[in-house]
Design a protein around this motif. Structure first.
Motif, PDB file in Angstrom:
ATOM      1  N   THR A 335      18.085  17.718  -8.262  1.00 20.41           N
ATOM      2  CA  THR A 335      18.525  16.509  -7.628  1.00 20.41           C
ATOM      3  C   THR A 335      19.019  16.837  -6.238  1.00 20.41           C
ATOM      4  O   THR A 335      19.197  15.801  -5.177  1.00 20.41           O
ATOM      5  CB  THR A 335      19.770  16.136  -8.661  1.00 20.41           C
ATOM      6  N   ARG A 336      19.642  17.663  -5.978  1.00 20.01           N
ATOM      7  CA  ARG A 336      20.439  18.203  -4.602  1.00 20.01           C
ATOM      8  C   ARG A 336      19.264  18.278  -3.629  1.00 20.01           C
ATOM      9  O   ARG A 336      19.604  17.698  -2.421  1.00 20.01           O
ATOM     10  CB  ARG A 336      20.987  19.359  -4.469  1.00 20.01           C
ATOM     11  N   LEU A 339      18.081  14.805  -2.714  1.00 19.95           N
ATOM     12  CA  LEU A 339      19.009  14.032  -1.741  1.00 19.95           C
ATOM     13  C   LEU A 339      19.142  14.542  -0.287  1.00 19.95           C
ATOM     14  O   LEU A 339      19.114  13.946   0.649  1.00 19.95           O
ATOM     15  CB  LEU A 339      20.426  14.213  -2.349  1.00 19.95           C
ATOM     16  N   ARG A 340      18.970  16.067   0.009  1.00 25.24           N
ATOM     17  CA  ARG A 340      19.095  16.457   1.271  1.00 25.24           C
ATOM     18  C   ARG A 340      17.999  16.100   1.946  1.00 25.24           C
ATOM     19  O   ARG A 340      17.921  15.956   3.104  1.00 25.24           O
ATOM     20  CB  ARG A 340      18.885  18.146   0.924  1.00 25.24           C
ATOM     21  N   THR A 342      15.996  13.302   1.992  1.00 20.15           N
ATOM     22  CA  THR A 342      16.274  11.908   2.251  1.00 20.15           C
ATOM     23  C   THR A 342      17.024  11.910   3.401  1.00 20.15           C
ATOM     24  O   THR A 342      16.739  11.089   4.355  1.00 20.15           O
ATOM     25  CB  THR A 342      16.978  10.983   1.285  1.00 20.15           C
ATOM     26  N   ALA A 374      17.964   7.099   0.662  1.00 19.96           N
ATOM     27  CA  ALA A 374      19.134   8.161   0.388  1.00 19.96           C
ATOM     28  C   ALA A 374      19.889   7.841  -0.619  1.00 19.96           C
ATOM     29  O   ALA A 374      20.617   8.637  -1.418  1.00 19.96           O
ATOM     30  CB  ALA A 374      19.759   8.425   1.729  1.00 19.96           C
ATOM     31  N   TYR A 375      20.266   6.320  -0.784  1.00 15.28           N
ATOM     32  CA  TYR A 375      21.125   5.986  -2.005  1.00 15.28           C
ATOM     33  C   TYR A 375      20.405   6.109  -3.196  1.00 15.28           C
ATOM     34  O   TYR A 375      21.377   6.612  -4.152  1.00 15.28           O
ATOM     35  CB  TYR A 375      21.411   4.403  -1.610  1.00 15.28           C
ATOM     36  N   TRP A 378      20.892   9.632  -3.844  1.00 17.39           N
ATOM     37  CA  TRP A 378      22.473   9.945  -4.381  1.00 17.39           C
ATOM     38  C   TRP A 378      22.911   9.611  -5.689  1.00 17.39           C
ATOM     39  O   TRP A 378      23.284  10.485  -6.638  1.00 17.39           O
ATOM     40  CB  TRP A 378      23.264   9.509  -3.247  1.00 17.39           C
ATOM     41  N   ASP A 379      22.154   8.498  -6.149  1.00 23.38           N
ATOM     42  CA  ASP A 379      22.455   8.121  -7.634  1.00 23.38           C
ATOM     43  C   ASP A 379      21.578   8.834  -8.284  1.00 23.38           C
ATOM     44  O   ASP A 379      22.127   9.223  -9.661  1.00 23.38           O
ATOM     45  CB  ASP A 379      21.594   6.512  -7.617  1.00 23.38           C
ATOM     46  N   HIS A 381      21.189  12.021  -7.990  1.00 22.19           N
ATOM     47  CA  HIS A 381      21.785  13.428  -7.934  1.00 22.19           C
ATOM     48  C   HIS A 381      23.150  13.021  -8.889  1.00 22.19           C
ATOM     49  O   HIS A 381      23.776  13.897  -9.388  1.00 22.19           O
ATOM     50  CB  HIS A 381      22.249  13.711  -6.495  1.00 22.19           C
ATOM     51  N   GLN A 382      23.757  12.084  -8.749  1.00 21.07           N
ATOM     52  CA  GLN A 382      25.034  11.710  -9.610  1.00 21.07           C
ATOM     53  C   GLN A 382      24.774  11.584 -11.087  1.00 21.07           C
ATOM     54  O   GLN A 382      25.478  12.199 -12.033  1.00 21.07           O
ATOM     55  CB  GLN A 382      25.918  10.777  -8.997  1.00 21.07           C
TER      56      GLN A 382
END
Length: 497
Positions: A335-336, A339-340, A342, A374-375, A378-379, A381-382
């Motif tokens: 997941t990280r 995000l990176r 994007t 990116a959002y 992030w979702d 990743h969370q």
């Protein structure tokens, strides 16, 4: 025997349907005498009196009333032997129904879906021999993945700052298609036993046995040879080298690495970034500028959120088949990394106008698109669940074509045809007075673009306008020639004997 079975079946039906006796007579009467001519006589009938319950409509009682609702009907007790039941041709029936719904003859009509419903489908086995072989070749080449690769190569060609040539464009597209299809075929040959363990891949042609592995290897060798030859002789050496490198990288490094290290995702991203470089090199004649690397970087970074979101929901399948994926062994890293990258896509989009690849509008127009991408990362990743990964994967399929379209519409340098180039050169005159210098304009025909079409135009305007022609100029050469000619021409004194 036939009459006996018919009588028994009818007797059971009558006993089951008969109601209570309304009078002293039996509820039905029958006669078993049949006419030997094949028709039942008038006495060989059964008088059936169906009954039903009728409510009085009042609350005083629930008296049952019976009444005959039909006249006595004559029912034959048996079917004559001379009457043969019609035989239904199942194949003919299926053929007629197939024609009515527009399916090929011989195809199965119904197929059970996952939810238990029936849907009309066509069968591959109903196709003719050549059509079936072509279909298997398309499945062996992973036609959807190959189409995506070819589209990125075509995008690289369109975004390059060069003139559009239809022949080169078509040869580049066809060669890329063959090379990509060959790479996917070799991939399936290597992973046949592993594909059989995954529900997502267990229906591939090699797993099902529609084609042999030796047949697939022969197809891959032929497609790769033809594809690389088209790129080398029809496009240029750089494009062919990139195609061959991508073929080797995908089959010899990426495919085996999937079973040993999670670094296979990074290698696979490099494989996905090479096709736009091929298209760019095909348009510019092998010149890979800053725009080519920005475009390749966008494709490289896009692979991570796209593939990581895809692999998240099929982690059990990868684990069962023995593949090393971040989604299984390093879920947090999976997941990280998504995000990176994007964020890297946003940075490259902002860098494009700085390097004079696109205009400023590209950075502004792509910013909302990249921000939503990116959002979603992030979702993912969370939450790290199936719902968030599915949203990220689906939007990635929309994000790439939109980003490429914005890149194309806002590219900085548009060139629809090759301009003629001119260059001022100086040539050694090679004259007897010490080798004077002559000036001229070096021009090449840009319409044909063929070698050997360049020629020198003397700078006569400059030479004529000069008060005293410089040594070695066109004017000085003309004066020298006139002087030499005058010395050999006959004069009045030389004409006398």
């Amino acid at each position: 025997m036939h009459k006996f079975l018919a009588n028994g079946r009818l007797w059971c039906d009558l006993v089951r349907q008969a109601g209570p006796r309304a009078s002293g007579r039996p509820p039905f009467a029958f006669c078993t005498r049949l006419d030997t001519t094949g028709t039942t006589s008038s006495s060989a009938v059964v008088h059936l009196y169906p009954v039903r319950k009728q409510h009085s409509g009042s609350n005083e009682g629930d008296a049952l009333k019976t009444a005959a609702i039909h006249r006595p009907v004559a029912v034959p007790l048996a079917v004559p032997l001379s009457v043969v039941p019609p035989v239904v041709d199942a194949k003919a029936l299926v053929s007629e129904i197939s024609k009515s719904v527009g399916l090929p003859v011989g195809s199965p009509l119904l197929k059970s879906s996952e939810d238990g419903t029936k849907e009309v489908v066509a069968s591959v086995t109903s196709l003719p021999g050549l059509s079936r072989l072509i279909y298997h070749y398309m499945m062996l080449s992973k036609i959807r993945l190959t189409s995506l690769v070819v589209m990125t190569a075509m995008a690289g060609y369109a975004m390059a700052p060069g003139s559009f040539d239809l022949g080169t464009f078509l040869l580049c597209s066809a060669g890329t298609t063959l090379v990509s299809g060959a790479a996917n075929s070799i991939n399936q040959v290597i992973e046949t036993s592993f594909d059989a363990q995954m529900p997502r891949t267990r229906n591939r042609v090699l797993v099902k046995g529609h084609l042999s592995r030796l047949h697939a290897v022969g197809f891959a060798l032929g497609a790769s040879t033809i594809g690389c030859s088209m790129l080398y002789f029809g496009v240029n050496e750089m494009t062919a080298a990139l195609g061959a490198a991508n073929l080797i990288l995908y089959t010899s490094i990426y495919t085996p690495m999937k079973r040993y290290s999670i670094l296979n995702t990074w290698v696979g991203s490099v494989v996905g970034a090479i096709p736009p470089l091929m298209g760019w090199a095909a348009c510019t004649g092998g010149d890979l500028g800053a725009g080519a690397w920005i475009l390749a970087g966008l494709l490289y970074c896009w692979q991570f959120p796209h593939f990581n979101a895809l692999s998240w929901n099929i982690r059990p399948e990868y684990l069962k088949a023995g593949y090393k994926m971040m989604a299984n062994s390093h879920p947090t890293l999976c997941t990280r990394v998504s995000l990176r990258h994007t964020g890297f896509i946003t940075g490259l989009s902002l860098l494009a106008p700085v390097l004079d690849v696109t205009n400023v509008w590209f950075a502004l127009e792509s910013l909302p698109l990249n921000a939503y991408f990116a959002y979603l990362a992030w979702d993912f990743h969370q939450k790290a669940d199936s719902k968030s990964s599915r949203k990220l994967f689906r939007f990635s399929l929309l994000h790439l074509p939109l980003l490429m379209a914005l890149f194309l519409l806002n590219k900085q340098h548009w060139q629809f045809r090759e301009d003629k180039k001119s260059e001022t050169v100086e040539l050694d005159g090679g004259l007897a007075d010490g080798g004077a210098i002559a000036t001229g304009v070096f021009v090449s025909g840009g319409e044909t673009g063929e070698e050997g079409s360049e020629y020198l135009v003397p700078n006569i305007v400059t030479d004529i306008g000069a008060p005293t022609p410089p040594p070695g100029s066109i004017k000085a050469i003309e004066d020298s020639l006139l002087t030499n000619v005058a010395t050999v021409l006959p004069t009045a004194g030389k004409q006398k004997l």
